[in-house]
Design an enzyme around this catalytic site. Structure first.
Site, PDB file in Angstrom:
ATOM      1  N   ARG A  31      46.529  51.957  33.526  1.00 44.03           N
ATOM      2  CA  ARG A  31      47.267  50.720  33.250  1.00 44.03           C
ATOM      3  C   ARG A  31      47.360  50.430  31.754  1.00 44.03           C
ATOM      4  O   ARG A  31      48.333  49.848  31.295  1.00 44.03           O
ATOM      5  CB  ARG A  31      46.604  49.549  33.978  1.00 44.03           C
ATOM      6  CG  ARG A  31      46.964  49.544  35.455  1.00 44.03           C
ATOM      7  CD  ARG A  31      46.279  48.432  36.193  1.00 44.03           C
ATOM      8  NE  ARG A  31      46.945  48.146  37.455  1.00 44.03           N
ATOM      9  CZ  ARG A  31      46.515  47.242  38.322  1.00 44.03           C
ATOM     10  NH1 ARG A  31      45.424  46.544  38.061  1.00 44.03           N
ATOM     11  NH2 ARG A  31      47.170  47.025  39.433  1.00 44.03           N
ATOM     12  N   LYS A 202      45.669  48.647  58.186  1.00 48.64           N
ATOM     13  CA  LYS A 202      46.130  47.635  59.127  1.00 48.64           C
ATOM     14  C   LYS A 202      47.643  47.485  59.189  1.00 48.64           C
ATOM     15  O   LYS A 202      48.313  47.420  58.165  1.00 48.64           O
ATOM     16  CB  LYS A 202      45.552  46.280  58.724  1.00 48.64           C
ATOM     17  CG  LYS A 202      44.053  46.197  58.891  1.00 48.64           C
ATOM     18  CD  LYS A 202      43.619  44.817  58.518  1.00 48.64           C
ATOM     19  CE  LYS A 202      42.116  44.641  58.603  1.00 48.64           C
ATOM     20  NZ  LYS A 202      41.738  43.390  57.931  1.00 48.64           N
ATOM     21  N   GLY A 358      47.318  51.574  45.626  1.00 46.92           N
ATOM     22  CA  GLY A 358      46.140  52.197  45.025  1.00 46.92           C
ATOM     23  C   GLY A 358      45.803  53.599  45.495  1.00 46.92           C
ATOM     24  O   GLY A 358      45.703  54.520  44.686  1.00 46.92           O
ATOM     25  N   GLY A 381      49.650  45.372  45.333  1.00 48.75           N
ATOM     26  CA  GLY A 381      50.211  44.194  45.994  1.00 48.75           C
ATOM     27  C   GLY A 381      51.575  43.809  45.437  1.00 48.75           C
ATOM     28  O   GLY A 381      52.472  43.406  46.182  1.00 48.75           O
TER      29      GLY A 381
END
Ligand code: 3PG
Ligand code: MG
Length: 400
Positions: A31, A202, A358, A381
Site C-alpha cells: 500500500r 460466507k 485480501g 471492502g
C-alpha cells in the site's frame, strides 16, 4: 492528476494500513508502494506533503485499562521506511491535528514531507466529525485523496475533510483514479465473456456482489466455504463443512436468479476435505455433494480446478474476489494457487483481469503473479462495495 499542486501544501489521505509484525516492522509495504507515484508527483511539482492515514483499529483494540495503545498503533513505525521510499527525511507530528501539527505544517517548504499521527487516535475520525475534519483541512491548501482502501468509510479524513476545499483544490491521487478506472472497465461495457470468481467463507458477505454479478457476468465461479452453503441448499451432503443454515433459501434464490439471467454458474464439483480445521489435518478428495460426517471441505478439488480453469481460459474479462480454500494453510492453498495461475494464463492470452480482496491478492503476490494480471486492487471492502454498485464516500466527497 488535474489538481494544481505546484508550490502548495498538500494534505493527502493515503491508506498506509500496512501489516506489522510484533517488532513493529512492516511485513508488506504494497500500500505504501502504490501511493508513491502520487507522493512523488506532488514533490516533483514543488509541493510539500502533509500525509495522513489510519493504522489498524485503535479505538476498538484498547489496552486493558481502556487507554489507547499508542505504541502499537503509532504511524511513527512507518517513518523510516517512508523516508527511504521517498528519499526525503520524513518529519513526524505526534498529534494528527492541533498546535504541533499546525506549527510543523506551517514551516514546510517545497519538497518536504510531514507524516501525521494515526487519524484514528481521535474517536471523531470514524464518526466523521466535522470539527476534526475542519482542523485537518486547516493544515493544507489542497486536499488529495489517494486512499482507495478506505474509500468506503465516511470518516473525517477520508470524506468530511473534502468539504472544506473548493472543487479546484481537491482531487484524486493516481492510485485512487486507477482503482476507479479499472473497476469501471469491468462494470461498464466489458469485453465478453465476463467471468467472476467469488470465494470466501460466507455467502452473507457476498450477497450483494453475487446479485450484481447476475446482471452482467456471463460466468460465475463459486469457491471457498460459501460453496458448501450452495451445495447443501441443492441437497448435497456437506458433513462438517461451514454452512450458513439460514442462507440456504437465499442460495437457491441466487441460483434461480442467475439461471433466469442466463449466467453460467459453476460450483466446485469436488473438494479437498479434512477431518479437522488444522494445517496438519488428514485430508483427501471427495465429491462436494458427498462429504462424510466428521469431514469438512477446505479447498476446491482437482476436477473443480480444471472446470474453473477451462472457463477462465475462454474469458475476456475476469474479476476475482475471495480465496478458493483455506489459503493460509498450505494443504488447502492449492485451489487458490491454481486459480491464480489460470487467471494469469488467461491474461497472457489477452483477457483483462482485476483482483480484489485480501486473500486473492495475497495469493497473486505469493506466486509472483502480480505483474501477470491486469490490475491488483489495494481495496478489500472498498473494492467489494464499489463492485456492488455503492457510491463510496471517499469518492463522492471529492466529486461533490
Ligand atoms: C482495510 O485495510 O480494510 C482498510 O485500510 C480500511 O480499514 P478498516 O476496515 O479498519 O476501516
Ligand atoms: Mg477492512
Amino acid at each position: 492528476m488535474q489538481t494544481n499542486v505546484q508550490g502548495k501544501k498538500v494534505l493527502i489521505r493515503v491508506d498506509f494500513n500496512v501489516p506489522l509484525n510484533s517488532d513493529f516492522q512492516i511485513t508488506d509495504d504494497t500500500r505504501m508502494q502504490k501511493a508513491l507515484p502520487t507522493l512523488r508527483h506532488i514533490l516533483d511539482q514543488g509541493g510539500s506533503l502533509i500525509v495522513m492515514s489510519h493504522l489498524g483499529r485503535p479505538q476498538k483494540k484498547r489496552k486493558d485499562d481502556g487507554s489507547l495503545d499508542r505504541e502499537k498503533f503509532t504511524l511513527r513505525h512507518l517513518v523510516s521506511h517512508l523516508s527511504e521510499l521517498l528519499g526525503v527525511a520524513v518529519q513526524f507530528s505526534t498529534d494528527t491535528v492541533g498546535e504541533q501539527a499546525e506549527a510543523m505544517a506551517a514551516t514546510l517548504t517545497p519538497g518536504q514531507v510531514l507524516l501525521l499521527e494515526n487519524t484514528r487516535f481521535y474517536a471523531g475520525e470514524s464518526k466523521g466529525d466535522d470539527e476534526l475534519a475542519r482542523q485537518m483541512a486547516a493544515l493544507g491548501e489542497v486536499y488529495i485523496n489517494d486512499a482507495f482502501g478506505t474509500a468506503h468509510r465516511a470518516h473525517a479524513s477520508t470524506a468530511k475533510v473534502a468539504q472544506f476545499f473548493p472543487a479546484d483544490a481537491k482531487g484524486f491521487g493516481f492510485l485512487m483514479q486507477a482503482e476507479i478506472d479499472n473497476a469501471n472497465k469491468v462494470l461498464q461495457d466489458p469485453d465478453r465473456p465476463v467471468t467472476a470468481i467469488v470465494g470466501g467463507a460466507k455467502v452473507s458477505d457476498k450477497i450483494l456482489l453475487l446479485e450484481r454479478l447476475c446482471d452482467f457476468a456471463n460466468n460465475l465461479l463459486i469457491g471457498g466455504a460459501m460453496a458448501y452453503t450452495f451445495a447443501k441448499a441443492q441437497g448435497g451432503q456437506t458433513g462438517n463443512s461451514l454452512v450458513e443454515e439460514d442462507k440456504l433459501d437465499l442460495a437457491l434464490e441466487l441460483l434461480d436468479k442467475a439461471k433466469a439471467k442466463g449466467v453460467n454458474v459453476v460450483l466446485p464439483s469436488d473438494s479437498i476435505i479434512a477431518d479437522q480445521f488444522a494445517a496438519d489435518a488428514n485430508h483427501q478428495e471427495a465429491s462436494s455433494a458427498a462429504i462424510p460426517d466428521g469431514w469438512m471441505g477446505l479447498d476446491i478439488g482437482p476436477n473443480a480446478r480444471a472446470d474453473f480453469a477451462k472457463v477462465l481460459h475462454e474469458s475476456k474479462t475476469i474479476l476475482w474476489n475471495g480465496p478458493m480454500g483455506v489459503f493460509e494453510m498450505d494443504a488447502f492453498a492449492g485451489g487458490t494457487r491454481y486459480v491464480a495461475q489460470a487467471v494469469a494464463d488467461a491474461t497472457s492470452k489477452g483477457a483483462f483481469s482485476l483482483i480484489g480482496g485480501g486473500d486473492s491478492v495475497a495469493a497473486i503476490n505469493q506466486l509472483g503473479l502480480a505483474e501477470e494480471v491486469s490490475f491488483v486492487s489495494t481495496g478489500g471492502g472498498a473494492m467489494l462495495e464499489f463492485l456492488e454498485g455503492k457510491e463510496l464516500p471517499g469518492i463522492a466527497a471529492i466529486r461533490s
